[in-house]
Design a protein around this motif. Structure first.
Motif, PDB file in Angstrom:
ATOM      1  N   ILE B 230      68.811   6.167  39.330  1.00 52.14           N
ATOM      2  CA  ILE B 230      68.013   7.394  39.152  1.00 52.14           C
ATOM      3  C   ILE B 230      68.845   8.625  39.542  1.00 52.14           C
ATOM      4  O   ILE B 230      68.752   9.678  38.914  1.00 52.14           O
ATOM      5  N   ARG B 231      69.698   8.455  40.544  1.00 57.62           N
ATOM      6  CA  ARG B 231      70.554   9.585  40.948  1.00 57.62           C
ATOM      7  C   ARG B 231      71.533   9.919  39.811  1.00 57.62           C
ATOM      8  O   ARG B 231      71.709  11.076  39.425  1.00 57.62           O
ATOM      9  N   ARG B 232      72.141   8.887  39.270  1.00 57.02           N
ATOM     10  CA  ARG B 232      73.086   9.068  38.167  1.00 57.02           C
ATOM     11  C   ARG B 232      72.399   9.717  36.970  1.00 57.02           C
ATOM     12  O   ARG B 232      72.882  10.711  36.413  1.00 57.02           O
ATOM     13  N   GLU B 246      60.504  11.446  43.534  1.00 57.41           N
ATOM     14  CA  GLU B 246      60.901  10.847  42.248  1.00 57.41           C
ATOM     15  C   GLU B 246      61.588   9.504  42.476  1.00 57.41           C
ATOM     16  O   GLU B 246      61.383   8.543  41.720  1.00 57.41           O
ATOM     17  N   VAL B 247      62.397   9.449  43.513  1.00 62.18           N
ATOM     18  CA  VAL B 247      63.072   8.186  43.819  1.00 62.18           C
ATOM     19  C   VAL B 247      62.046   7.120  44.175  1.00 62.18           C
ATOM     20  O   VAL B 247      62.070   5.992  43.640  1.00 62.18           O
ATOM     21  N   SER B 248      61.092   7.465  45.052  1.00 58.53           N
ATOM     22  CA  SER B 248      60.072   6.487  45.455  1.00 58.53           C
ATOM     23  C   SER B 248      59.292   5.994  44.250  1.00 58.53           C
ATOM     24  O   SER B 248      59.039   4.792  44.092  1.00 58.53           O
ATOM     25  N   ASP B 253      58.096   1.559  40.406  1.00 60.89           N
ATOM     26  CA  ASP B 253      57.727   1.189  39.026  1.00 60.89           C
ATOM     27  C   ASP B 253      58.497  -0.064  38.620  1.00 60.89           C
ATOM     28  O   ASP B 253      59.706  -0.021  38.351  1.00 60.89           O
ATOM     29  N   ASP B 254      57.778  -1.209  38.581  1.00 58.67           N
ATOM     30  CA  ASP B 254      58.450  -2.474  38.274  1.00 58.67           C
ATOM     31  C   ASP B 254      58.462  -2.778  36.786  1.00 58.67           C
ATOM     32  O   ASP B 254      58.991  -3.807  36.367  1.00 58.67           O
ATOM     33  N   ALA B1039      67.174  11.227  52.504  1.00 50.05           N
ATOM     34  CA  ALA B1039      66.395  11.065  51.280  1.00 50.05           C
ATOM     35  C   ALA B1039      66.642  12.226  50.327  1.00 50.05           C
ATOM     36  O   ALA B1039      66.827  12.034  49.116  1.00 50.05           O
ATOM     37  N   LEU B1040      66.654  13.438  50.877  1.00 47.44           N
ATOM     38  CA  LEU B1040      66.871  14.626  50.042  1.00 47.44           C
ATOM     39  C   LEU B1040      68.268  14.637  49.431  1.00 47.44           C
ATOM     40  O   LEU B1040      68.451  14.891  48.241  1.00 47.44           O
TER      41      LEU B1040
END
Lengths: 477, 1088
Positions: B230-232, B246-248, B253-254, B1039-1040
């Motif tokens: 997700i970061r990429r 957004e990361v969480s 979401d599986d 986290a940020l």
């Protein structure tokens, strides 16, 4: 590529194999090649890039044994008049006020009749090369100087000619010579920029004159405003105004620990390692760079020799930088285009000549005393010359057809003149030397074949000398 | 491994050509390259002419001797080292010219025949030896006698016994062979390759990639963790980090659709266009100014193009349309598009380079054309067409003629600022503006006239104000509280006028020194504060009176009162200048007592107005007298002094070789003689002397010439005008402000003013707001260019009809006749038939997702570019991209949902041994954030990022600039320091990829810059709000910044740092020092 590093051979030749004070001032950092500084990821790397080193500023081997290792360019921006400085023309006395047909060369403006130099020339040194009275001290150094009297360039306007002198082309689209030199040879001090430009304020045209253009950003000129040299401000962000050096050390230790841990989880990444090292270099640079620019560390005698004008300070900083291994230093005479004397050439040239004379001579003598003149190439000159005919009643217009520059040190034969202009000093006539030829010669003295120093970009190999350039071997010792 | 082109760099030129193009480029002598097969010999006419060599015995023996003694030795010693078969063999041949056989000398080199027998003018060797065009030999000009020998030899027929074929013939491009090069082939779908590891591929892309990997004995590394992914993906598509929320959500979401949903969300974000628009702006060398200094202003509407690009990406404008709008949006007949969409994209050319044209204009214009062509062809086509500016492209099938075909299109196009409003709206606006200008003009004219009328009505108050200002100063000396307000009220004067007079009469005012009429005033004693209550001293009154009188006189003079009667000369010569330098003068002077010989300058203000009166004689009943023997009563001259029998320069009086007696002088000049007796005629020759470039007139007067001004009196006239301007103009000492005018007017005039003001106001009110403008282009003609031989605009060859490149459009190309031809050009570039356009953009997109393009040289798909690492994949992507409707968003998604995109960046030493550069994509290449993403991310995690979209730019050095970096001012003249430091490209030329350098100055920015410390402070404050617990704060920070939790070691490191005692003198808290370190971490700067 089978180039060998011949710097050490050269050192042997001039008998300086043992570490000198200068070696101590430089931070060559023996392990740099293995540091794995990320280097350039440019898609079109040059064929000439030294593959064994990934630090783009690490010293690189020359093509052949160099005569000079550093360049100081004393840039008389605006265009000094050759017939009032280093190219005496007695015929101007005789034909003062006349306008023979040979003077109908196109310059920027229409000029009037021939206009004799208001200055006397004197045979100087043992060589007897004639120098104008506005450079009495430089005159005393003439036996170390080679005056090229047959320079020419393409256009009689500042902007294109400034580009030509600095980057070998009349448009603002190419790397300048300092960038080429840094790219070709790297720097001997990793705690200082490899290429420094001293200019109080901005010259006309501005920072494009020291642009790396399409070469990687590391080769750009670092502009220092020598109008007011404050070691804390000379390089952007060189000083921390918020925490003490000890605190910064602790903070950097923390950061390094975080980065080391991050790196440990990621095998084989030179780029990450390079940045960790680079942070340490930055930490050291704060001290080293401030030290390098701190003129208060010079003796009063030295400061007096150079004078404390902007230009004098620039010359002295140039010596301090070269002493520390900076590859090229340009000292602009001033901001704007100070030598552009369209009117009253007598007052204008006299004041600028005398104001810079002492500093230039001090630089030459100082380098010589320190044994550095042999390896430091000095270039004095503007972007073009001026007309021997008058503009207005007592000024001179731009002139690209003929002008003088001089070189000293760094493998140059001193006490000679090369080439000649016509009888009135209007156009180069004998042994003409174009700016491209000057560039080729300078690169040659630095151990670089100007045809081989190339950078692949946009599908072609680019050079400082484009498709031109002839090494003027006659002026090399 | 991919083979790099091995080419030998060599010079292609004979020598320097004066004012030759900037983009001259050294030729590459083809040594090992297959492209050499593209070049086939063409028989030239000259070669045919030489088929019958002259019989040696027929040759004139003396001519042969001449050749052998005078010509051959010079050729051998001065020319062969660069122009012989040996030089060719040694790769030292210059300019494709051989001079060691007769035939090759006649067929010549790249510029044409070196020798044309019997015609020295056409023989390039002669002009080269004379240093006319070329300068040969380069070491220096040969002695004149040698050059003369060559001229003589050529004129006599260039007798030359040297046999041998012309070894060099012009090479022509074999287009059929050239078309076989991979990038000129139409992209084809090939069968999907078989792979061994059938489980790995997620999409078709993966099958292509894996098959190449397997062929190279590589295996893909593990898939990336979802946190990494997700970061990429978020940085890739938006240039910003994902938020902790957004990361969480993504981790939670599986579903199998989770990643595709993420891609969709990111592609819908307006941040997407800001990120990807910037990639295109690199290609378009977007900037808001020019690199040079003279006469350039910032291009204030440049942002419209930047916003246009961003919007185009955000709305997924089909790429073919994106191309067409940037080349010819104004010419597209497209009812649906608004003016912004049609015009603003033209900034692609409209923001291009403008060069300095003061000296060599033709060259500067040629360089500008080159900028357009270079950006267009490398940007859209991945072809380096600019290489063909001076000679046929040495590797790619691009003849010089094709370059000039394109150049003709842009030569028929001009830069233009164009409104972004509909035509009807524009007409309304323009009409309203014309109305405003008209009313504004009337009002201004009225105000000026009235103000000047009022000012002059106070011509007799001059004295009053002068005296008052002296009195004021005197009193001020004694009483520091005294003011002009008090003084004006007490003396019933206009305060603003008193202020101005006081300022004007200030002894420090240098301008006063030039006013002769104030001489007396300047000599007054400086007010010393004494007797300030008494009446003004008499000398003050007198000096003021004198100036007032002077002003009145001047006004009268200006108005024609007391003006000396105009008086004409008895004789006036025609203007002498240039070749017209002599005039015979014969004047009747009967009865005259005085004779005035006058030379006037004709106002062209050029030096060298040297004038001589030759053989000046008066004659009559009293006999004949030579004036040069007579003493004059008075004489003035503009330069030097008047001379007898010498010219102004002190040289003898001569025309050609003929010597004269007479008087030499220089305009403007008046010489006055008292006539000693009875003389009827004056005769002389007037001569514009010396090498003078001036122009003059000779005049003869019989009374003092009052209409001629010599020397200082010329200044006087100017000074008089200057003084009345200073005092009485609408902005002079007696002027009124616009607001004060009404109360000085009489009633009807007041009404007139009020109504003029009202009309202007209502005209302004009636105008719609100004339409937005864009720096664009428009057609300016419809003309073909001729080929500039060797890029030199001064030497032109055949016409190059405007049309597309032959290699892409075929031999039977259409020529462009409609306007500039931009529309047809746009259609041909954006055509699905064009094998390059779609391929090039698909490759650029790939490059920005993976760090490298499938073709590593993303703006060079020619022979010297890198060949594709995955040619079938590139074709598959290209064909499907076009099928998708040229949708870039489709392409992003297709690329990102592949397994290869989702690989981790983990190291694998086996793979590394085989492919250290990861060209075959066995892992994801770790990348440093570019400067925009890095700065934006710093602002974002610190909570400072301002997400305002579009609009004018703002400098990055502005402390209040918290906007995304794409909205920063971009300068060609002086690039922002931060951008320069972090490898932002030079916007003078199109850029295909960023370089990535790591230097200590960058780290100084991290350690010391105010910007960085501001973000550190904000981040510390942000974290401190989250919780009172240091561990919780640190966790939130991780986290940020990094999208993950800190591990125990990191946590304890952090806690111990922030809880240590702050040294007393530090201005940053331990928390701020800590957040600065976090923001400076490699993990924040590099994306796995």
């Amino acid at each position: 590529m089978s180039m060998s590093n011949n710097f050490s051979n050269r050192e042997d030749e001039i008998g300086q194999a043992s570490p000198t004070r200068r070696d101590l001032l430089r931070t060559i950092g023996t392990g740099l090649g293995t540091l794995g500084l990320a280097g350039i990821l440019n898609q079109e790397n040059s064929l000439a890039a030294a593959p064994e080193s990934t630090n783009p500023l690490a010293p690189k081997p020359a093509h052949f044994p160099p005569k000079a290792k550093y360049v100081i360019h004393l840039f008389m921006n605006g265009g000094p008049s050759q017939v009032d400085t280093f190219d005496p023309k007695p015929m101007l006395e005789k034909y003062h006020g006349k306008r023979p047909p040979s003077s109908d060369l196109k310059t920027e403006r229409r000029t009037g009749g021939l206009f004799k130099s208001p200055f006397k020339f004197k045979k100087c040194g043992e060589s007897g090369v004639e120098v104008s009275e506005i450079f009495p001290e430089v005159g005393k150094c003439i036996d170390d100087i080679c005056v090229i009297r047959s320079m020419h360039t393409d256009v009689p306007n500042h902007e294109p000619s400034l580009y030509m002198m600095n980057s070998g082309i009349i448009q603002p689209t190419r790397p300048c010579m300092g960038s080429w030199l840094s790219y070709g040879l790297g720097s001997e001090n990793q705690n200082l920029p490899g290429f420094v430009v001293l200019c109080p304020g901005k010259p006309v045209v501005g920072p494009q004159l020291w642009s790396n253009s399409f070469l990687p950003g590391i080769y750009q000129g670092c502009h220092i405003n020598n109008g007011n040299i404050d070691p804390k401000k000379v390089i952007a962000h060189i000083n921390n105004n918020h925490i003490s050096r000890d605190s910064q050390r602790r903070q950097l230790d923390l950061l390094t620990q975080l980065n080391r841990k991050h790196l440990a989880e990621r095998v084989q990444d030179n780029k990450l390692e390079a940045r960790i090292e680079s942070l340490e270099m930055a930490y050291r640079m704060q001290v080293d760079a401030q030290e390098a620019f701190d003129l208060n560390r010079e003796t009063k005698a030295t400061r007096d020799d150079y004078g404390t004008s902007q230009f004098g300070n620039g010359c002295l900083v140039a010596r301090r930088l070269v002493e520390r291994g900076v590859r090229m230093v340009q000292v602009f005479y001033g901001g704007g285009q100070p030598w552009d004397d369209h009117g009253n050439i007598e007052a204008g040239h006299r004041s600028k000549g005398l104001a810079s004379d002492k500093s230039i001579a001090a630089l030459l003598r100082d380098l010589k005393t320190r044994g550095m003149l042999d390896e430091t190439l000095i270039l004095w000159g503007g972007e073009f010359g001026r007309t021997p005919s008058s503009e207005g009643s007592n000024g001179r217009d731009h002139n690209n057809h003929g002008f003088s520059v001089w070189l000293a040190g760094g493998g140059i034969r001193g006490g000679m003149t090369y080439g000649a202009t016509d009888e009135f000093g209007f156009a180069a006539a004998e042994n003409k030397v174009h700016v491209h030829d000057l560039h080729a010669t300078m690169l040659h003295l630095m151990g670089i074949d100007h045809e081989q120093l190339t950078y692949r970009y946009s599908g072609r190999d680019f050079r400082l000398t484009d498709v031109h350039g002839r090494v003027v071997k006659e002026i090399i010792a | 491994m991919v083979a790099r082109c091995q080419s030998l760099f060599a010079l292609c030129f004979f020598t320097r050509v004066t004012s030759l193009s900037s983009f001259l480029f050294g030729a590459f002598l083809v040594a090992v390259f297959s492209v050499s097969s593209l070049l086939i010999p063409a028989v030239t006419a000259n070669a045919e002419d030489d088929n019958e060599p002259p019989n040696k015995t027929q040759l004139d023996k003396t001519q042969l001797e001449f050749f052998e003694s005078k010509i051959r030795p010079v050729l051998v010693s001065k020319c062969y080292s660069c122009h012989s078969e040996k030089a060719q063999a040694d790769n030292k041949l210059k300019g494709g010219l051989l001079l060691d056989t007769r035939a090759s000398m006649h067929s010549g080199g790249e510029t044409g025949p070196a020798v044309v027998p019997g015609n020295a003018k056409e023989s390039l060797i002669i002009s080269a030896l004379k240093h006319e065009d070329f300068e040969m030999p380069p070491q220096g000009k040969l002695p004149d006698a040698v050059v003369a020998d060559f001229v003589k030899w050529v004129e006599a027929g260039a007798i030359d016994p040297r046999e041998g074929d012309p070894a060099i013939v012009r090479e022509e491009i074999d287009f059929d062979a050239a078309a076989k090069f991979w990038s000129f082939q139409t992209p084809q779908l090939s069968p999907l390759p078989n792979v061994k590891n059938g489980n790995w591929p997620k999409t078709d892309i993966d099958r292509y990639v894996l098959s190449v990997m397997e062929a190279n004995e590589l295996s893909p590394t593990a898939a990336a963790h979802k946190r990494v992914l997700i970061r990429r993906a978020t940085f890739d598509l938006t240039g910003l980090p994902p938020t902790p929320e957004e990361v969480s959500a993504f981790l939670a979401d599986d579903s199998t659709q989770a990643f595709e949903n993420l891609i969709d969300r990111l592609l819908e974000s307006p941040r997407y266009g800001e990120r990807w628009g910037r990639h295109w702006l690199d290609v378009a060398r977007y900037a808001e100014d020019q690199a040079h200094t003279f006469g350039v202003s910032k291009r204030v509407h440049a942002y419209q193009y930047r916003d246009w690009v961003i919007q185009a990406f955000n709305k997924d404008m089909p790429y073919d349309r994106f191309v067409k709008l940037q080349i010819a949006g104004d010419l597209l007949l497209d009812e649906s598009a608004d003016q912004f969409e049609r015009i603003a994209g033209l900034g692609f050319s409209g923001l291009g380079a403008i060069y300095y044209k003061n000296s060599d204009k033709a060259k500067a214009i040629a360089d500008e054309l080159d900028d357009r062509i270079d950006t267009l062809t490398r940007g859209f086509l991945g072809l380096t067409v600019s290489c063909a500016r001076c000679h046929d492209h040495k590797f790619d099938p691009i003849p010089t003629e094709d370059y000039y075909s394109l150049a003709g299109i842009f030569a028929s196009t001009q830069m233009a600022d164009r409104p972004l409003a509909a035509q009807e709206l524009l007409q309304v606006y323009n009409a309203a503006q014309a109305k405003i200008r008209e009313h504004d003009g009337l009002l201004k004219k009225f105000r000026i006239a009235e103000k000047e009328r009022i000012a002059e009505s106070h011509r007799n108050d001059v004295k009053k104000y002068m005296v008052a200002s002296w009195m004021y100063r005197n009193r001020k000396k004694a009483d520091n509280k005294h003011s002009t307000t008090i003084h004006a009220t007490e003396s019933q004067l206009e305060k603003s006028w008193l202020d101005r007079w006081d300022k004007y009469l200030d002894p420090k005012n240098k301008a006063l020194e030039k006013v002769v009429a104030l001489d007396a005033w300047r000599k007054l004693p400086v007010p010393d504060g004494k007797n300030h209550t008494e009446a003004p001293p008499a000398e003050v009154l007198a000096a003021a009176e004198q100036f007032q009188q002077h002003l009145n006189d001047v006004l009268d003079e200006r108005d024609g009162k007391n003006r000396p009667q105009p008086q004409s000369a008895k004789y006036t010569s025609p203007i002498l200048k240039g070749k017209n330098r002599v005039v015979d003068i014969d004047v009747d002077i009967k009865g005259a007592k005085e004779l005035f010989l006058v030379v006037s300058d004709t106002g062209d203000d050029i030096n060298n107005d040297w004038a001589s009166w030759l053989n000046p004689v008066i004659s009559g009943p009293a006999g004949e007298k030579k004036l040069n023997e007579l003493k004059w009563r008075s004489g003035t001259t503009g330069w030097q002094s008047i001379q007898i029998d010498k010219n102004a320069d002190g040289q003898p009086l001569k025309i050609g070789e003929t010597k004269y007696v007479g008087i030499g002088t220089h305009a403007t000049s008046i010489i006055c003689f008292d006539l000693p007796g009875e003389y009827d005629r004056f005769r002389a020759k007037g001569y514009l002397d010396g090498s003078g470039t001036g122009s003059i007139q000779f005049r003869v007067y019989l009374a003092e010439p009052k209409d001629i001004v010599v020397g200082t009196s010329a200044k006087l006239v100017k000074e008089k005008l200057e003084v009345i301007k200073t005092v009485f103009s609408h902005s002079g000492l007696f002027s009124l402000g616009d607001g004060d005018l009404a109360k000085h007017l009489v009633k009807p005039k007041q009404d007139e003013l009020a109504s003029l003001e009202k009309e202007l106001q209502s005209a302004k009110g009636a105008s719609p707001p100004a339409p937005a403008m864009a720096h664009a282009i428009r057609d300016s003609g419809s003309k073909d260019l001729k080929v500039y031989l060797r890029g030199n605009p001064a030497k032109q060859g055949d016409v190059a009809p405007r049309r597309f490149l032959r290699i892409l459009a075929g031999g039977e190309r259409a020529t462009y006749t409609d306007g500039s031809g931009r529309l047809q050009l746009a259609e041909e570039i954006a055509s699905a038939e064009n094998p390059l356009t779609a391929r090039v953009i698909v490759n650029r997109v790939w490059q920005h997702h993976f760090g490298n393009g499938i073709v590593a040289t993303s703006s060079n798909f020619g022979v010297l570019g890198e060949p594709p690492t995955h040619p079938e994949l590139l074709d598959w992507l290209t064909v499907n991209f076009v099928k998708s409707g040229w949708s870039l968003k489709w392409l992003h998604k297709e690329v990102m949902r592949s397994a290869v995109y989702q690989l981790s960046s983990d190291h694998n030493s086996q793979n590394y041994q085989r492919d250290p550069e990861n060209r075959y994509l066995w892992k994801m290449t770790r990348r440093r954030l570019d400067v925009e993403s890095w700065r934006d991310a710093l602002l974002s995690v610190s909570g400072n990022l301002d997400l305002k979209i579009g609009g004018p730019t703002m400098s990055l050095s502005d402390n209040n600039n918290n906007r995304r970096t794409v909205y920063a001012s971009i300068s060609r003249h002086e690039l922002d320091g931060l951008l320069r430091l972090f490898d932002f490209p030079d916007a003078n030329v199109t850029s295909a990829a960023r370089s990535e350098t790591t230097i200590p100055q960058q780290q100084l920015f991290v350690l010391n810059s105010e910007f960085f410390i501001r973000q550190a402070k904000s981040l510390a404050a942000r974290l401190q709000k989250v919780s009172d617990d240091d561990s919780e704060r640190i966790k939130h920070g991780y986290a940020l910044l990094f999208g993950r939790e800190p591990d125990a070691a990191e946590l304890s490191l952090g806690v111990s740092f922030v809880s240590s005692e702050k040294p007393k003198d530090d201005k940053l808290s331990m928390w701020e020092q800590y957040t600065q370190a976090l923001l400076g971490a490699n993990e924040f700067m590099y994306i796995d």
